[in-house]
Design an enzyme around this catalytic site. Structure first.
Site, PDB file in Angstrom:
ATOM      1  N   CYS A   1     -20.363  -6.856 -11.157  1.00 19.20           N
ATOM      2  CA  CYS A   1     -21.301  -6.067 -10.364  1.00 19.20           C
ATOM      3  C   CYS A   1     -22.712  -6.071 -10.955  1.00 19.20           C
ATOM      4  CB  CYS A   1     -20.826  -4.622 -10.245  1.00 19.20           C
ATOM      5  SG  CYS A   1     -19.350  -4.403  -9.224  1.00 19.20           S
TER       6      CYS A   1
ATOM      7  N   CYS B   1     -22.147  -4.200  -0.026  1.00 15.17           N
ATOM      8  CA  CYS B   1     -21.880  -5.017  -1.215  1.00 15.17           C
ATOM      9  C   CYS B   1     -22.532  -6.396  -1.063  1.00 15.17           C
ATOM     10  CB  CYS B   1     -20.373  -5.168  -1.420  1.00 15.17           C
ATOM     11  SG  CYS B   1     -19.939  -6.192  -2.860  1.00 15.17           S
TER      12      CYS B   1
ATOM     13  N   CYS C   1     -15.008  12.037  -0.248  1.00 12.36           N
ATOM     14  CA  CYS C   1     -15.058  10.736   0.416  1.00 12.36           C
ATOM     15  C   CYS C   1     -14.717  10.874   1.900  1.00 12.36           C
ATOM     16  CB  CYS C   1     -14.076   9.786  -0.270  1.00 12.36           C
ATOM     17  SG  CYS C   1     -13.931   8.174   0.520  1.00 12.36           S
TER      18      CYS C   1
ATOM     19  N   CYS D   1     -19.891   1.949   1.688  1.00  9.71           N
ATOM     20  CA  CYS D   1     -19.945   1.342   0.350  1.00  9.71           C
ATOM     21  C   CYS D   1     -19.454  -0.098   0.365  1.00  9.71           C
ATOM     22  CB  CYS D   1     -19.185   2.197  -0.661  1.00  9.71           C
ATOM     23  SG  CYS D   1     -17.416   2.379  -0.346  1.00  9.71           S
TER      24      CYS D   1
ATOM     25  N   CYS E   1     -14.652   5.198   6.571  1.00 11.96           N
ATOM     26  CA  CYS E   1     -16.076   5.015   6.250  1.00 11.96           C
ATOM     27  C   CYS E   1     -16.231   3.675   5.560  1.00 11.96           C
ATOM     28  CB  CYS E   1     -16.558   6.154   5.348  1.00 11.96           C
ATOM     29  SG  CYS E   1     -18.293   6.023   4.847  1.00 11.96           S
TER      30      CYS E   1
ATOM     31  N   ASP F   1       0.781  -1.235   0.000  1.00 10.50           N
ATOM     32  CA  ASP F   1       0.000   0.000   0.000  1.00 10.50           C
ATOM     33  C   ASP F   1       0.816   1.289   0.000  1.00 10.50           C
ATOM     34  OD1 ASP F   1      -2.428   1.476   0.075  1.00 10.50           O
ATOM     35  OD2 ASP F   1      -2.217   1.737   2.222  1.00 10.50           O
TER      36      ASP F   1
END
Length: 374
Positions: A189, A249, A215, A245, A242, A135
């Protein structure tokens, strides 16, 4: 079975024993589309004040720009799915909602050692050169993980796995070895837009696109200034990150049906009380969040977030604790405290504003006393 195929079998087995849940390989040049996509996002300003993204754009766009000798990328994932619905905490405004990924030890520390061990095995068996990334390096793990067959980037831009939903930590090993690539995963999706619809700040300009400036994950973690006014109420009690989202899913149902998450949350980070958090000093903050990624944002930004949460609580019982932060040495904390006090007790705010304004040296903080918060 060839020597290379046998090596891959051994690497997969070792990855599983180290605690990785997903393993895939992609050619280093598997995503030639990434530079154009990255540059378009940067040109639109969607990276906010994450200047490092623009500064490393050339290397970030391709693994071979980062390391010209790279031939293959091994992508690995660890399931960190929560044991309960993280969105339920949003209905308890006296508590702070910390993103699921930050409720355990810093994932960089968790994954990097495992990656180094696996990369070491590859180097010993093949003589290949290796580099390990988690990352922090300019490497676009999510689209590369898609190319390696671990999953696909959903409409929320997060990697989605058929086995683990939206809950995978990713790590990567670059190598100059030519390894057989896995089949890329197709986007799956369908017509679902749950992740886009639930976003409290409408941070998605379109499916598969994210404007970080809107965001809450970015604003509460990466953004160094005050939370923009328009996003403070939508922020609710989200004090670090957060999960909205990710949590909605539909593919997450398979995560709950699959093997148990490798990483379990610290109990004291699952339901922390805002009243306790707002009273932390620097030493207390560092002690409480030792080993957690939360510690990386520092006390001032953390208190900014906590005070926004308190301002959204509707509980006037917090007023004494908020007033105690009006004189904080940090402007971010003072500004957020003013907003929280004006939300919870306008009369008390009016009572103390004159004294506070007379002592205030920061114009942005002073403006918090008069700006329209309706």
């Amino acid at each position: 079975m060839t020597t290379t195929e046998a090596l891959v079998v051994e690497l997969k087995a070792r990855a599983t024993s180290l605690g990785f849940d997903s393993f895939g390989i992609a050619p280093a040049d598997a995503r030639p589309d990434l530079p154009d996509k990255l540059n378009a996002a940067l040109a639109a300003g969607w990276h906010g004040d994450m200047d490092w993204m623009a500064e490393t754009a050339e290397r970030r766009g391709s693994p071979t720009q980062l390391w010209p000798e790279a031939r293959s990328v091994i992508l690995l994932g660890i399931n960190y799915g929560p044991q309960s619905d993280p969105l339920a905490l949003l209905d308890e405004p006296s508590l702070g909602a910390i993103s699921v990924y930050a409720r355990n030890r810093d994932y960089h520390e968790i994954i990097k050692g495992k990656l180094k061990e696996l990369a070491g095995l590859l180097a010993r068996r093949s003589g290949a050169a290796v580099k390990v990334f988690v990352d922090t390096a300019p490497l676009m793990e999510k689209p590369l993980a898609e190319a390696a067959g671990l999953g696909w980037q959903g409409k929320h831009t997060v990697l989605v796995s058929r086995d683990f939903g939206s809950w995978l930590f990713l790590g990567a090993i670059l190598t100059d070895a030519d390894l057989p690539g896995d089949k890329p995963h197709a986007e799956s999706c369908g017509s679902c837009t749950r992740c886009l619809d639930i976003c409290p700040t409408k941070a998605f300009p379109a499916p598969f696109q994210l404007d970080a400036r809107r965001c809450l994950a970015y604003l509460s973690v990466e953004h160094k200034g005050q939370i923009p006014l328009e996003f403070r109420v939508p922020m609710g009690n989200r004090i670090y990150g957060c999960d909205d989202c990710l949590a909605v899913c539909p593919w997450n149902k398979f995560a709950s049906e699959s093997r148990e998450a490798r990483l379990q949350a610290r109990a004291d980070l699952e339901r922390p009380a805002l009243a306790d958090l707002v009273q932390l000093d620097d030493a207390g903050f560092r002690t409480f969040f030792a080993g957690s990624p939360v510690k990386r944002i520092g006390l001032s930004r953390f208190l900014r977030n906590v005070l926004i949460g308190i301002g959204n609580s509707g509980d006037a019982g917090f007023v004494p604790l908020v007033v105690a932060r009006l004189g904080d040495e940090n402007a971010l904390v003072r500004g957020a405290a003013i907003w929280a006090l004006r939300r919870l007790d306008p009369a008390r705010a009016a009572e103390v504003s004159t004294t506070c304004l007379a002592a205030e040296t920061d114009p942005d903080v002073a403006e918090e006393w008069t700006v329209d918060i309706a």
